[in-house]
Motif scaffolding. Sequence first.
Motif, PDB file in Angstrom:
ATOM      1  N   HIS A 182       0.828  -1.207   0.000  1.00 13.73           N
ATOM      2  CA  HIS A 182       0.000   0.000   0.000  1.00 13.73           C
ATOM      3  C   HIS A 182       0.864   1.260   0.000  1.00 13.73           C
ATOM      4  N   HIS A 215      -5.934  -0.380  -1.659  1.00  8.39           N
ATOM      5  CA  HIS A 215      -5.306   0.218  -2.847  1.00  8.39           C
ATOM      6  C   HIS A 215      -6.287   1.161  -3.545  1.00  8.39           C
ATOM      7  N   TRP A 257       2.420   1.744  -3.418  1.00 11.04           N
ATOM      8  CA  TRP A 257       1.395   2.207  -4.354  1.00 11.04           C
ATOM      9  C   TRP A 257       1.073   3.673  -4.124  1.00 11.04           C
TER      10      TRP A 257
END
Length: 442
Positions: free
Chosen positions: A27, A102, A30
């Motif tokens: 996470h 996400h 990202w």
Amino acid sequence: MQSKPFVPFSEPPWLAGLPSPYYSESHRRWQRVCNEFVTEHLHKYAMDWDLEETVPDHVFSDFAEANMLIPTLPAPLPVEWLKKLGIHDVGGVKVEDWDYIHTAIYADEMARSGLAGPSGSLTVGMSFGVPPIIKFGNEQLQERFLPHLLTCKKRACIAITEPSAGSDVANITTTAGKSDCGKYYIVNGTKKWITNGIWADVSAMAVRTGGPGASGISMLVVPLKGYPGVSMRRIKVAGQVSAGTTFIELDEVKVPVENIIGQEGMGMRYIMTNFNHERLSIAIGATRQARVALSSAFEYVMKREAFGQPLVEQAVVRHRLAKCGAELESLSAWVEQFVYQMTKLPRQVADVELGGLTALAKAHAGRVLNECAQCAVLLFGGNGFTRTGQGEIAERIYREVMGVRIPGGSEDVLLDLAVRQLLKIYQAKTKALGKEQGSPKL
């Protein structure tokens, strides 16, 4: 390592360096990739594009080429379809490893400018118009439409609202009757406040195929742009002005019967399920907008002097910041909790257990955004009442508040829906418990 401290309330705790049980290294990676891309391709120009009331066409293409519109879909992603189309990862995250956290990070980053219009011009159609085909469309329908929609060669929108039926979905009047030959639905009616509609090639549209009420509603994939019998025009709205809000008129529009999504008469169920992702996405974006508004005001009162001292030295100013800050951080924690639950619950369970609460979270997010935006305008003073200069972000966000409180189900309707849904779940569980114990009563 950051070069200077974050302005209070400008970031959620997990991005401000505080521990969190929700976010993995995947996470965090990202978030960095997403932040860099969105900042470079959208936020640098968001204010200018919003003032121009449109986002250049190349921006959609830039996002599409980088597969950066896929993240707006609800998680889990349609892995089989994406791999079939050659899409194996998004920003370095394998599509099979993608979860709702996400997705939430993406929604948060897309709202980082504080404006919903520029990001909404890119995402709303994919986010809310494509999922009904993925979740409820049969194989042939998916084969006909998903390859072009998931690769963004064509654009979609969701078309539910009508001039006389907004949150009251069960009373839509756009009709879809069968042609004499039985090969087509003939669609007649109007749709209003349809975000992204003006650019959409197709729409996941609510239509009436049966009698009155919810049981008469179905969903169709209706061709739009350039299609015979369809006319569209943009609507001027107070906020989110660059998102392409559209009025659609449908006059004897011939739609192949194969374009039915799922089964006739099941449209209301499909719509309500789809609303859960829409409402949670709105709540996430509104939370970031509230952060932008409140932290901008916080930064301003630290440097703006009045009566011989910075405004932040006045107790009344600190009091305003404190009240809004408490509301904001409470909302942020609740939304994070929702998102985490979405990663742990099967989709069908989440749709039932979290449906009413999602409606409540969306309604609450609008109220918190209103408080934070209003606080920002008041603390900016005359600058917050001016469309240019130091306070223009506060003025702009305040104009966007109603774009959160009304779309996706208006606030009063959602507050009522939330309690009714919670009551329904409680009564069902109570009844089931009574049966298990061999008694109709507790």
